[in-house]
Write a protein that holds these residues in place. Structure first.
Motif, PDB file in Angstrom:
ATOM      1  N   THR A   1       0.840  -1.189   0.000  1.00  0.00           N
ATOM      2  CA  THR A   1       0.000   0.000   0.000  1.00  0.00           C
ATOM      3  C   THR A   1       0.882   1.247   0.000  1.00  0.00           C
ATOM      4  OG1 THR A   1      -1.705  -1.199   1.230  1.00  0.00           O
ATOM      5  CG2 THR A   1      -1.856   1.203   1.208  1.00  0.00           C
ATOM      6  N   LYS A   2       0.591   2.163  -0.928  1.00  0.00           N
ATOM      7  CA  LYS A   2       1.409   3.363  -1.082  1.00  0.00           C
ATOM      8  C   LYS A   2       0.519   4.602  -1.105  1.00  0.00           C
ATOM      9  CE  LYS A   2       4.741   0.803  -3.923  1.00  0.00           C
ATOM     10  NZ  LYS A   2       5.394   0.706  -5.257  1.00  0.00           N
ATOM     11  N   SER A   3       1.059   5.706  -0.549  1.00  0.00           N
ATOM     12  CA  SER A   3       0.319   6.963  -0.575  1.00  0.00           C
ATOM     13  C   SER A   3       1.283   8.126  -0.389  1.00  0.00           C
ATOM     14  CB  SER A   3      -0.736   6.989   0.532  1.00  0.00           C
ATOM     15  OG  SER A   3      -1.379   8.250   0.581  1.00  0.00           O
ATOM     16  N   ALA A   4       0.988   9.223  -1.066  1.00  0.00           N
ATOM     17  CA  ALA A   4       1.776  10.447  -0.897  1.00  0.00           C
ATOM     18  C   ALA A   4       1.450  11.135   0.426  1.00  0.00           C
ATOM     19  CB  ALA A   4       1.514  11.398  -2.060  1.00  0.00           C
ATOM     20  N   LEU A   5       0.388  10.707   1.106  1.00  0.00           N
ATOM     21  CA  LEU A   5      -0.013  11.333   2.362  1.00  0.00           C
ATOM     22  C   LEU A   5       0.832  10.878   3.541  1.00  0.00           C
ATOM     23  CD1 LEU A   5      -3.906  11.068   2.019  1.00  0.00           C
ATOM     24  CD2 LEU A   5      -2.414  12.968   1.360  1.00  0.00           C
ATOM     25  N   GLY A   6       1.508   9.723   3.373  1.00  0.00           N
ATOM     26  CA  GLY A   6       2.304   9.173   4.455  1.00  0.00           C
ATOM     27  C   GLY A   6       2.274   7.662   4.415  1.00  0.00           C
ATOM     28  N   ASP A   7       2.517   7.053   5.590  1.00  0.00           N
ATOM     29  CA  ASP A   7       2.546   5.589   5.691  1.00  0.00           C
ATOM     30  C   ASP A   7       1.110   5.066   5.814  1.00  0.00           C
ATOM     31  OD1 ASP A   7       3.178   2.961   6.043  1.00  0.00           O
ATOM     32  OD2 ASP A   7       3.863   3.185   8.117  1.00  0.00           O
ATOM     33  N   LEU A   8       0.502   4.752   4.676  1.00  0.00           N
ATOM     34  CA  LEU A   8      -0.877   4.270   4.628  1.00  0.00           C
ATOM     35  C   LEU A   8      -0.896   2.755   4.640  1.00  0.00           C
ATOM     36  CD1 LEU A   8      -3.872   5.270   4.259  1.00  0.00           C
ATOM     37  CD2 LEU A   8      -3.541   4.852   1.808  1.00  0.00           C
ATOM     38  N   SER A   9      -1.790   2.170   5.425  1.00  0.00           N
ATOM     39  CA  SER A   9      -1.911   0.713   5.460  1.00  0.00           C
ATOM     40  C   SER A   9      -3.368   0.310   5.626  1.00  0.00           C
ATOM     41  CB  SER A   9      -1.080   0.114   6.603  1.00  0.00           C
ATOM     42  OG  SER A   9      -1.575   0.526   7.862  1.00  0.00           O
ATOM     43  N   LEU A  10      -3.700  -0.882   5.130  1.00  0.00           N
ATOM     44  CA  LEU A  10      -5.052  -1.447   5.229  1.00  0.00           C
ATOM     45  C   LEU A  10      -4.966  -2.779   5.957  1.00  0.00           C
ATOM     46  CD1 LEU A  10      -6.354  -0.798   1.594  1.00  0.00           C
ATOM     47  CD2 LEU A  10      -6.794   0.577   3.626  1.00  0.00           C
ATOM     48  N   GLY A  11      -5.808  -2.960   6.961  1.00  0.00           N
ATOM     49  CA  GLY A  11      -5.814  -4.204   7.713  1.00  0.00           C
ATOM     50  C   GLY A  11      -6.447  -5.344   6.944  1.00  0.00           C
ATOM     51  N   ASP A  12      -6.043  -6.573   7.282  1.00  0.00           N
ATOM     52  CA  ASP A  12      -6.601  -7.754   6.629  1.00  0.00           C
ATOM     53  C   ASP A  12      -8.070  -7.945   7.014  1.00  0.00           C
ATOM     54  OD1 ASP A  12      -4.109  -8.057   5.596  1.00  0.00           O
ATOM     55  OD2 ASP A  12      -3.548  -9.763   6.844  1.00  0.00           O
TER      56      ASP A  12
ATOM     57  N   ASN B   1       0.188   6.587   9.092  1.00  0.00           N
ATOM     58  CA  ASN B   1       1.311   6.801  10.020  1.00  0.00           C
ATOM     59  C   ASN B   1       1.046   6.142  11.378  1.00  0.00           C
ATOM     60  OD1 ASN B   1       2.678   8.383   8.082  1.00  0.00           O
ATOM     61  ND2 ASN B   1       1.537  10.210   8.718  1.00  0.00           N
ATOM     62  N   GLY B   2       0.432   4.938  11.309  1.00  0.00           N
ATOM     63  CA  GLY B   2       0.184   4.152  12.508  1.00  0.00           C
ATOM     64  C   GLY B   2      -1.099   4.467  13.233  1.00  0.00           C
ATOM     65  N   ALA B   3      -1.770   5.561  12.895  1.00  0.00           N
ATOM     66  CA  ALA B   3      -3.003   5.954  13.582  1.00  0.00           C
ATOM     67  C   ALA B   3      -4.224   5.454  12.814  1.00  0.00           C
ATOM     68  CB  ALA B   3      -3.061   7.472  13.725  1.00  0.00           C
ATOM     69  N   ASN B   4      -5.197   4.916  13.551  1.00  0.00           N
ATOM     70  CA  ASN B   4      -6.456   4.455  12.953  1.00  0.00           C
ATOM     71  C   ASN B   4      -7.280   5.672  12.541  1.00  0.00           C
ATOM     72  OD1 ASN B   4      -8.983   3.417  12.369  1.00  0.00           O
ATOM     73  ND2 ASN B   4      -8.970   1.958  14.050  1.00  0.00           N
ATOM     74  N   ILE B   5      -7.523   5.815  11.225  1.00  0.00           N
ATOM     75  CA  ILE B   5      -8.260   6.991  10.750  1.00  0.00           C
ATOM     76  C   ILE B   5      -9.640   6.629  10.195  1.00  0.00           C
ATOM     77  CG2 ILE B   5      -6.162   8.297  10.267  1.00  0.00           C
ATOM     78  CD1 ILE B   5      -6.615   7.680   7.272  1.00  0.00           C
ATOM     79  N   GLY B   6     -10.010   5.354  10.264  1.00  0.00           N
ATOM     80  CA  GLY B   6     -11.337   4.985   9.776  1.00  0.00           C
ATOM     81  C   GLY B   6     -11.372   3.578   9.232  1.00  0.00           C
ATOM     82  N   LYS B   7     -12.444   3.284   8.532  1.00  0.00           N
ATOM     83  CA  LYS B   7     -12.655   1.944   7.994  1.00  0.00           C
ATOM     84  C   LYS B   7     -13.219   2.044   6.584  1.00  0.00           C
ATOM     85  CE  LYS B   7     -14.079  -2.566   9.726  1.00  0.00           C
ATOM     86  NZ  LYS B   7     -14.690  -3.275  10.866  1.00  0.00           N
ATOM     87  N   THR B   8     -12.766   1.152   5.725  1.00  0.00           N
ATOM     88  CA  THR B   8     -13.296   1.103   4.369  1.00  0.00           C
ATOM     89  C   THR B   8     -14.042  -0.208   4.150  1.00  0.00           C
ATOM     90  OG1 THR B   8     -12.760   1.204   2.014  1.00  0.00           O
ATOM     91  CG2 THR B   8     -11.138   0.165   3.430  1.00  0.00           C
ATOM     92  N   ARG B   9     -15.170  -0.133   3.474  1.00  0.00           N
ATOM     93  CA  ARG B   9     -15.940  -1.330   3.097  1.00  0.00           C
ATOM     94  C   ARG B   9     -15.845  -1.478   1.589  1.00  0.00           C
ATOM     95  NH1 ARG B   9     -18.308  -3.912   6.994  1.00  0.00           N
ATOM     96  NH2 ARG B   9     -19.154  -5.289   5.410  1.00  0.00           N
ATOM     97  N   ILE B  10     -15.254  -2.577   1.166  1.00  0.00           N
ATOM     98  CA  ILE B  10     -15.039  -2.815  -0.263  1.00  0.00           C
ATOM     99  C   ILE B  10     -16.176  -3.641  -0.851  1.00  0.00           C
ATOM    100  CG2 ILE B  10     -13.440  -3.763  -1.967  1.00  0.00           C
ATOM    101  CD1 ILE B  10     -11.210  -3.196   0.077  1.00  0.00           C
ATOM    102  N   ASP B  11     -16.552  -4.730  -0.187  1.00  0.00           N
ATOM    103  CA  ASP B  11     -17.717  -5.551  -0.536  1.00  0.00           C
ATOM    104  C   ASP B  11     -17.888  -5.712  -2.047  1.00  0.00           C
ATOM    105  OD1 ASP B  11     -18.116  -5.613   2.172  1.00  0.00           O
ATOM    106  OD2 ASP B  11     -19.782  -4.215   2.174  1.00  0.00           O
ATOM    107  N   PRO B  12     -16.928  -6.318  -2.734  1.00  0.00           N
ATOM    108  CA  PRO B  12     -16.982  -6.331  -4.202  1.00  0.00           C
ATOM    109  C   PRO B  12     -17.856  -7.433  -4.776  1.00  0.00           C
ATOM    110  CG  PRO B  12     -15.035  -7.474  -3.460  1.00  0.00           C
ATOM    111  CD  PRO B  12     -15.706  -6.952  -2.216  1.00  0.00           C
ATOM    112  N   TRP B  13     -18.287  -7.208  -6.015  1.00  0.00           N
ATOM    113  CA  TRP B  13     -18.758  -8.272  -6.892  1.00  0.00           C
ATOM    114  C   TRP B  13     -17.521  -8.807  -7.626  1.00  0.00           C
ATOM    115  CZ3 TRP B  13     -23.459 -10.313  -6.608  1.00  0.00           C
ATOM    116  CH2 TRP B  13     -24.488  -9.551  -6.037  1.00  0.00           C
ATOM    117  N   VAL B  14     -17.421 -10.116  -7.698  1.00  0.00           N
ATOM    118  CA  VAL B  14     -16.242 -10.753  -8.297  1.00  0.00           C
ATOM    119  C   VAL B  14     -16.714 -11.690  -9.408  1.00  0.00           C
ATOM    120  CG1 VAL B  14     -14.222 -12.194  -7.860  1.00  0.00           C
ATOM    121  CG2 VAL B  14     -15.023 -10.616  -6.086  1.00  0.00           C
ATOM    122  N   ALA B  15     -16.384 -11.347 -10.647  1.00  0.00           N
ATOM    123  CA  ALA B  15     -16.838 -12.120 -11.819  1.00  0.00           C
ATOM    124  C   ALA B  15     -15.660 -12.862 -12.429  1.00  0.00           C
ATOM    125  CB  ALA B  15     -17.477 -11.202 -12.837  1.00  0.00           C
ATOM    126  N   THR B  16     -15.866 -14.133 -12.779  1.00  0.00           N
ATOM    127  CA  THR B  16     -14.816 -14.968 -13.355  1.00  0.00           C
ATOM    128  C   THR B  16     -15.343 -15.695 -14.579  1.00  0.00           C
ATOM    129  OG1 THR B  16     -13.789 -15.341 -11.191  1.00  0.00           O
ATOM    130  CG2 THR B  16     -13.230 -16.889 -12.950  1.00  0.00           C
TER     131      THR B  16
END
Length: 206
Positions: free
Chosen positions: A137-148, A184-199
């Motif tokens: 995970t990369k961002s110009a804002l700083g050390d951005l990370s997404l939890g599993d 930068n190590g601080a919890n700033i929120g949560k994202t919900r991706i909930d995708p449709w996955v087509a194969t």
């Protein structure tokens, strides 16, 4: 009339014999199905907010080669593991544009019910468990990370038999994926991706 009836009966008997002698197209208990294809992950339109709701996130879709293995426990019940080349997603903030990117792997284990095991077109549904891990995970804002993420997955699809071994496959899944966002190590929120996955792909039965 009697002659026509006898001819029709004979034709039906011959057709039944031909069908009985044809190679079985059904998936059988103990079969292993290997499917290679292309999978597209399309996150839902609203992916949550961060920074106390001040920033709305939008995560775009990704398409990659995929592989799945299915073990047929019976003619009707299959156990499938889905894997793929890592998906790459752009992370956008509404009003700000692109703020970063991430990669993810979403292995999904499902139990399937195959409705018509003897049909040329074999529909199925499935339910299972998904584990998604985010990395690079990369961002110009700083050390951005997404939890599993752990979540449930639902599936509907079909196998279209070409011959005794080869078949075409198409399926659609809905996967519950949510992730804690840290900057930068601080919890700033949560994202919900909930995708449709087509194969879509091609399969071989061992």
């Amino acid at each position: 009339m009697a002659s026509t009836l006898r001819q029709t009966t004979l034709a039906c008997a011959l057709l039944a014999g031909v069908l009985a002698a044809s190679p079985a197209l059904a998936h059988e208990a103990g079969d292993v199905l290997v499917k290679v294809g292309v999978t597209h992950v399309e996150p839902k339109s609203n992916n949550g907010t961060v920074a106390n709701g001040a920033v709305k996130l939008d995560i775009d879709g990704s398409t990659r080669p995929s592989l799945s293995l299915t073990y047929m426990a019976t003619r009707n019940i299959g156990i499938e593991l889905l894997a793929a080349v890592p998906f790459k997603h752009t992370i956008n903030a509404k009003g700000l544009g692109e703020i970063g990117s991430t990669k993810q792997l979403p292995p999904t284990l499902s139990v399937q019910w195959h409705f018509l095991p003897e049909s040329t077109v074999q529909p199925y549904v499935g339910v299972g468990l998904n584990y998604t891990t985010f990395f690079s995970t990369k961002s110009a804002l700083g050390d951005l990370s997404l939890g599993d993420s752990w979540g449930v997955a639902a599936q509907a699809g079909m196998d279209i038999q070409l011959n005794e071994r080869w078949f075409l496959n198409a399926d659609l899944r809905y996967i519950d994926i949510s992730s804690t966002v840290r900057l930068n190590g601080a919890n700033i929120g949560k994202t919900r991706i909930d995708p449709w996955v087509a194969t879509v792909g091609v399969g071989y039965r061992f």
